[in-house]
Design an enzyme around this catalytic site. Structure first.
Site, short mmCIF file in Angstrom:
data_model
loop_
_atom_site.label_atom_id
_atom_site.label_comp_id
_atom_site.label_asym_id
_atom_site.label_seq_id
_atom_site.Cartn_x
_atom_site.Cartn_y
_atom_site.Cartn_z
N ASN A 9 0.87 -1.19 0.00
CA ASN A 9 0.00 0.00 0.00
C ASN A 9 0.90 1.23 0.00
OD1 ASN A 9 -1.80 2.05 0.53
ND2 ASN A 9 -2.21 1.43 2.64
N LYS A 11 0.05 4.27 -0.18
CA LYS A 11 -0.60 5.43 0.45
C LYS A 11 -0.43 6.66 -0.45
CE LYS A 11 0.39 3.32 4.87
NZ LYS A 11 0.20 3.42 6.29
N HIS A 96 -9.47 0.77 4.98
CA HIS A 96 -8.18 0.94 5.66
C HIS A 96 -8.39 1.83 6.89
CE1 HIS A 96 -4.05 2.18 6.43
NE2 HIS A 96 -3.68 1.11 5.74
N GLU A 98 -6.76 4.20 8.05
CA GLU A 98 -6.57 5.64 7.81
C GLU A 98 -7.83 6.25 7.20
OE1 GLU A 98 -2.86 5.38 5.65
OE2 GLU A 98 -1.88 4.74 7.48
N GLU A 168 -5.49 -5.57 10.38
CA GLU A 168 -4.48 -4.55 10.61
C GLU A 168 -4.75 -3.87 11.96
OE1 GLU A 168 -2.55 -3.23 6.73
OE2 GLU A 168 -4.25 -1.94 7.05
N GLY A 174 2.26 1.71 10.83
CA GLY A 174 3.18 2.83 10.72
C GLY A 174 3.85 3.19 12.04
N SER A 214 3.33 -2.70 10.24
CA SER A 214 4.79 -2.71 10.37
C SER A 214 5.44 -4.02 9.94
CB SER A 214 5.19 -2.33 11.80
OG SER A 214 4.72 -1.03 12.11
N GLY A 235 2.75 -1.36 4.31
CA GLY A 235 2.76 0.07 4.02
C GLY A 235 4.18 0.55 3.79
C1 PEP Z 1 -0.76 -0.20 5.86
O1 PEP Z 1 -0.69 0.92 5.41
O2 PEP Z 1 -1.69 -0.94 5.53
C2 PEP Z 1 0.29 -0.64 6.79
C3 PEP Z 1 0.16 -1.81 7.35
O3 PEP Z 1 1.34 0.23 7.01
P1 PEP Z 1 2.74 -0.14 7.72
O4 PEP Z 1 3.24 -1.42 7.07
O5 PEP Z 1 3.63 1.03 7.41
O6 PEP Z 1 2.47 -0.32 9.16
#
Ligand code: PEP
Length: 252
Positions: A9, A11, A96, A98, A168, A174, A214, A235
């Site tokens: 992703n 973003k 998601h 976010e 998630e 993040g 992460s 991400g």
């Molecule tokens: C995501 O954006 O779906 C995500 C899991 O981000 P990150 O891997 O940076 O935690």
């Protein structure tokens, strides 16, 4: 046998030029990754070009979001799922955290988006996950099960093989803080049980459940060794071709 999915992703990162450069750098690095589906989700403005430049490769392209509307109309700023399909996307991410946190998306929004995406022929990656406060209150399973009930309402049997779930935990996105493989496995097994109750044990057995939060080259192997983890939604570590390729190539 569930084929794993490793999805990046991106973003709201990368200009068109940067997105093409990263996609082209990734292409040879994952060319032999037959053990999984490889997906990247660039911003809308890069979807068509990235998809064209990846034609014939094993990397598929995903939208990061879509409209709740199934057909075109007066919805300024929105992009319909069928328009994503039109420019080469095969997948779309919906719900998601976010989107839920920053743009007030609810389970009902997620449900409309999922229906619109299915109607357009996309494979839908539906995200669920609890916040840190909810985990600490001991209500993580309740939260996830109500997200599943709300976000996946109205699905029919033929829809099920075009649904992928992504667990998630919000506290791991993040933040550099990953759920342990055991914590993730526990929730994935729970999600599969909920899906079996709602649909059928066969549908639950076939369902791919990705972990996101992460994920990095150094934790993917532990996560993928869990029986109910069928891939990852990545991400930050997907923004560079080399680190994403290491995650994709976790088996080698
Ligand atoms: C995501 O954006 O779906 C995500 C899991 O981000 P990150 O891997 O940076 O935690």
């Amino acid at each position: 046998m569930r084929k794993p999915v490793i999805a990046g992703n991106w973003k709201m990162y990368k200009t068109l030029g940067d997105a093409v450069d990263t996609a082209l750098a990734l292409k040879p690095l994952v060319a032999n990754a037959n053990h999984c589906e490889v997906v990247i989700a660039p911003v809308f403005t890069a979807l068509k070009t990235v998809s064209d430049r990846l034609e014939g490769s094993n990397i598929k392209v995903s939208g990061q979001n879509c409209s709740t509307e199934k057909s075109e109309g007066a919805h300024t700023g929105e992009v319909a799922a069928f328009m994503l399909r039109d420019v080469g996307a095969k997948y779309v991410i919906v719900g998601h955290s976010e989107r839920r946190q920053l743009y007030s998306e609810t389970d009902s929004t997620v449900s409309f988006k999922t229906q619109a995406a299915l109607a357009s022929g996309l494979i839908v990656i539906v995200c669920v996950g609890e916040s840190l406060a909810q985990r600490e209150q001991g209500i993580a399973e309740n939260v996830v099960s109500s997200q599943l009930n709300g976000g996946l309402s109205g699905l029919t049997a033929p829809d099920l093989d075009r649904i992928i779930l992504a667990y998630e935990p919000v506290w791991a996105i993040g933040t550099g803080r990953t759920a342990t493989p055991e914590q993730a496995q526990e929730m994935h097994a729970f999600i599969r049980r909920v899906f079996a109750e709602r649909h059928s044990s066969g549908a639950a057995e076939a369902l791919r459940i990705l972990y996101g939060g992460s994920v990095k080259p150094d934790n993917i192997v532990g996560l993928m060794s869990q029986p109910d983890i069928d891939g990852a939604l990545v991400g930050g570590a997907s923004l560079q071709a080399e680190s994403f390729a290491k995650i994709v190539n976790y088996k080698s």
